[in-house]
Design an enzyme around this catalytic site. Structure first.
Site, short mmCIF file in Angstrom:
data_model
loop_
_atom_site.label_atom_id
_atom_site.label_comp_id
_atom_site.label_asym_id
_atom_site.label_seq_id
_atom_site.Cartn_x
_atom_site.Cartn_y
_atom_site.Cartn_z
N ARG A 1 31.63 -45.29 9.71
CA ARG A 1 31.09 -45.11 8.37
C ARG A 1 30.72 -43.63 8.19
O ARG A 1 29.91 -43.10 8.95
CB ARG A 1 29.84 -46.00 8.20
CG ARG A 1 29.13 -45.75 6.89
CD ARG A 1 27.84 -46.58 6.72
NE ARG A 1 27.19 -46.12 5.51
CZ ARG A 1 25.90 -45.83 5.39
NH1 ARG A 1 25.06 -46.02 6.40
NH2 ARG A 1 25.43 -45.38 4.25
N HIS B 1 25.83 -40.12 -0.30
CA HIS B 1 24.70 -40.15 0.65
C HIS B 1 23.86 -38.89 0.44
O HIS B 1 23.78 -38.02 1.29
CB HIS B 1 25.25 -40.25 2.08
CG HIS B 1 24.25 -40.66 3.13
ND1 HIS B 1 24.49 -41.68 4.02
CD2 HIS B 1 23.03 -40.19 3.44
CE1 HIS B 1 23.46 -41.81 4.85
NE2 HIS B 1 22.55 -40.90 4.52
N GLU C 1 20.87 -45.88 0.22
CA GLU C 1 19.41 -45.83 0.10
C GLU C 1 18.89 -45.12 -1.15
O GLU C 1 18.24 -44.06 -1.04
CB GLU C 1 18.81 -45.15 1.34
CG GLU C 1 19.14 -45.82 2.65
CD GLU C 1 18.37 -45.23 3.83
OE1 GLU C 1 17.66 -44.23 3.64
OE2 GLU C 1 18.47 -45.80 4.92
N ASN D 1 20.14 -51.03 5.64
CA ASN D 1 19.68 -50.07 6.65
C ASN D 1 18.29 -50.52 7.05
O ASN D 1 17.36 -50.51 6.23
CB ASN D 1 19.62 -48.66 6.08
CG ASN D 1 21.00 -48.08 5.81
OD1 ASN D 1 22.02 -48.71 6.11
ND2 ASN D 1 21.04 -46.89 5.24
N TYR E 1 15.17 -50.02 9.77
CA TYR E 1 14.54 -49.26 10.86
C TYR E 1 13.21 -49.88 11.28
O TYR E 1 12.94 -50.02 12.47
CB TYR E 1 14.32 -47.80 10.44
CG TYR E 1 15.62 -47.04 10.36
CD1 TYR E 1 16.14 -46.39 11.48
CD2 TYR E 1 16.37 -47.02 9.19
CE1 TYR E 1 17.36 -45.73 11.43
CE2 TYR E 1 17.59 -46.35 9.13
CZ TYR E 1 18.09 -45.72 10.25
OH TYR E 1 19.29 -45.08 10.20
N GLU F 1 23.11 -49.42 8.83
CA GLU F 1 22.37 -48.50 9.71
C GLU F 1 21.28 -49.26 10.43
O GLU F 1 20.61 -50.12 9.85
CB GLU F 1 21.69 -47.37 8.92
CG GLU F 1 22.60 -46.30 8.44
CD GLU F 1 21.86 -45.18 7.72
OE1 GLU F 1 20.70 -44.88 8.07
OE2 GLU F 1 22.46 -44.60 6.79
C1 BGC Z 1 19.44 -42.36 6.34
C2 BGC Z 1 20.08 -41.43 7.33
C3 BGC Z 1 19.01 -40.91 8.28
C4 BGC Z 1 18.47 -42.09 9.04
C5 BGC Z 1 17.48 -41.73 10.13
C6 BGC Z 1 18.41 -43.28 6.94
O1 BGC Z 1 17.33 -43.33 6.07
O2 BGC Z 1 20.42 -43.06 5.61
O3 BGC Z 1 20.73 -40.41 6.63
O4 BGC Z 1 19.48 -39.92 9.12
O5 BGC Z 1 17.83 -42.95 8.14
O6 BGC Z 1 16.30 -41.23 9.60
#
Ligand code: BGC
Length: 488
Positions: free
Chosen positions: A103, A147, A192, A334, A336, A393
């Site tokens: 990607r 992006h 995002e 995405n 995290y 992500e």
């Molecule tokens: C983004 C990436 C970023 C990653 C790590 C995401 O919010 O899409 O561009 O590098 O998080 O912070």
């Protein structure tokens, strides 16, 4: 299998040992993915390409932020990891990694230096070469159209605040489909929008021309009125998303197209009713504000009312029906970390405060909480009528404790644990009926990490930013083994 991140040294020893175990055969997997599962990894144009003034490329807002306003500790993406010149070397590494799909995003200003109008053929050539090289190595390209590196020329005309932005974007998307659509079957319209328009644009704008005090506790805690002003921009973006989807289909392409959102489950910090209510607001701001228009053609009324308290949104009649009629083929997630929120009477951000990361080993993008990925996917599955989902992500960086290059090696055991824990959660979602099609680790390479510049590394492959030397990390080996065995 779960690695308790909070158990410090003991956990660290365990991770290191686990990482060193020999490859398990497919039959010995405890976690096995469906046969056609897409294993991938991701990057984005501004974070990797460099060549910021080469071959006719135009200026993006990120070129301006970093070169004129010192927004990333003095770092810029001018060279980044120089993928523009090193794409063959990088694709050879991706091939070794074994990923089925890469990607990457298009630099809009490389293709259309002014954002609209004259096409830069050298930009088309670059992406053609990249795509052809990927395909020659049996790696499927997955293109993110946008992006964050918005053409400066369009920003000067009001950017997403200008309703013409819908057509500017659609023309760009059409150019991309017609140039690359015969070889690319996975398209992501936007990455995002929350971070781009609700966080970075106002946060960075305020650093350049301060109008409100910088959020003292957490960068997401922007003042209500500031976020409210952005709401119409997000609507234009959602319209552009729908229009690009409609255009893709009307041109007869048969691939899959969808939007990628950053999503975080939001939990109340305590059992109080007030914290619970505030967690629903933060969830609305971050998650529902984008999920609802993307997947059901509406905005959540509670959040719309909060925003419209400051300024009425500019939604034209027919807009919502148009959104509804043009839902994507999948939703990109995405993920995290989750957010935990509690009441704070002093807070200018909806009266709430985001709690600190409780983990002992602190990842850059917040608390590591793999169950959050499972919960998120189950919720989307049940609330939005069982859409196809791609994790576009997921990844982590922990700083020098996990990411130091010594004698040509990086023993990033925390990253491996993060990866495996989240894959366990992903598999649990599949087992519970979620239509999860693929997983892209962020990122394939260390790269330019926005406001942190080159200080935060997320890559499977280490990059020495001075020499551009690439070095395999332990996590690259771990991911390679997971892909080979379709699990672990
Ligand atoms: C983004 C990436 C970023 C990653 C790590 C995401 O919010 O899409 O561009 O590098 O998080 O912070």
């Amino acid at each position: 299998m779960k690695y308790p991140l909070i158990n410090g040294v003991l956990a660290f020893v365990l991770f290191s040992f686990t990482a060193a175990l020999p490859i398990a055969s497919a039959n010995n997997n405890t976690v096995t993915f469906p046969a056609n599962f897409t294993w991938g990894s991701a990057t984005a144009s501004y974070q990797v390409e460099g060549a910021y003034q080469e071959d006719g490329k135009g200026v993006s807002v990120w070129d301006t932020y970093t070169n004129q306003h010192n927004i990333s500790n003095g770092d810029t993406g001018n060279v980044a990891i120089d993928q523009y010149h090193r794409y063959k070397e990088d694709i050879a590494l991706l091939k070794k990694l074994g990923i089925k799909s890469y990607r990457f995003s298009l630099s809009w200003a490389r293709l259309l230096p002014e954002g609209t109008g004259k096409v830069n053929q050298a930009g088309i050539d670059y992406y053609n070469n990249l795509i052809n090289e990927l395909l020659a190595n049996d790696i499927k390209p997955a293109i993110t159209l946008f992006h964050w590196d918005y053409p400066q020329a369009l920003a000067n005309q009001g950017g997403w605040g200008n309703r013409k932005s819908i057509d500017w974007y659609t023309n760009f998307a059409k150019l991309a489909f017609q140039s690359f659509g015969n070889r690319v079957d996975t398209w992501i319209t936007f990455n995002e929008p929350y971070i781009d328009l609700m966080i970075f644009e106002p946060l960075i704008g305020n650093r350049i021309h301060p109008t409100f005090p910088a959020p003292p506790n957490h960068p997401f805690e922007l003042p209500n009125a500031v976020m409210a002003k952005q709401a119409t921009k997000t609507h234009h973006l959602m319209m552009a998303n729908a229009k690009a989807i409609q255009t893709y289909r009307s041109l007869g392409y048969k691939g899959q197209i969808g939007i990628t959102l950053n999503l975080s489950p939001v939990y109340a910090a305590t059992a109080s009713t007030q914290d619970f209510k505030l967690s629903k607001i933060e969830d609305g701001i971050m998650n529902r504000w984008f999920l609802d228009p993307a997947l059901r053609g509406a905005y959540p009324e509670d959040i719309k009312a909060l925003y419209e308290h400051y300024a009425p949104m500019k939604i034209k009649s027919g807009d919502l029906a148009f959104l509804k009629a043009n839902r994507g083929d999948f939703i990109g997630i995405n993920y995290y970390s989750p957010l935990r929120v509690g009441a704070d009477a002093q807070s200018v951000h909806f009266g709430l405060k985001i709690q600190p990361n409780p983990n002992q080993w602190k990842a850059y993008n917040g608390e590591s909480y793999p169950d959050g990925l499972y919960e998120l996917m189950r919720r989307i599955d049940t609330t939005y009528n069982h859409p196809a989902i791609i994790v576009t992500e997921n990844g982590a960086g922990y700083g020098t404790a996990d990411d130091t290059l010594v004698d040509g090696q990086v023993h990033d055991a925390l990253r491996i644990a993060y990866l495996k824990d989240h894959l366990v959660s992903a598999k649990k979602a599949i087992d519970n009926g979620v239509n999860l099609k693929g997983y892209y680790y962020w990122s394939a390479f260390d790269n330019f990490e926005w406001l942190s510049g080159y200080k935060a590394r997320f890559g499977l492959i280490h990059v020495d930013f001075a020499t551009q030397q690439r070095t395999w990390k332990d996590s690259a080996t771990a991911y390679q083994q997971i892909i080979t065995n379709n699990g672990f």
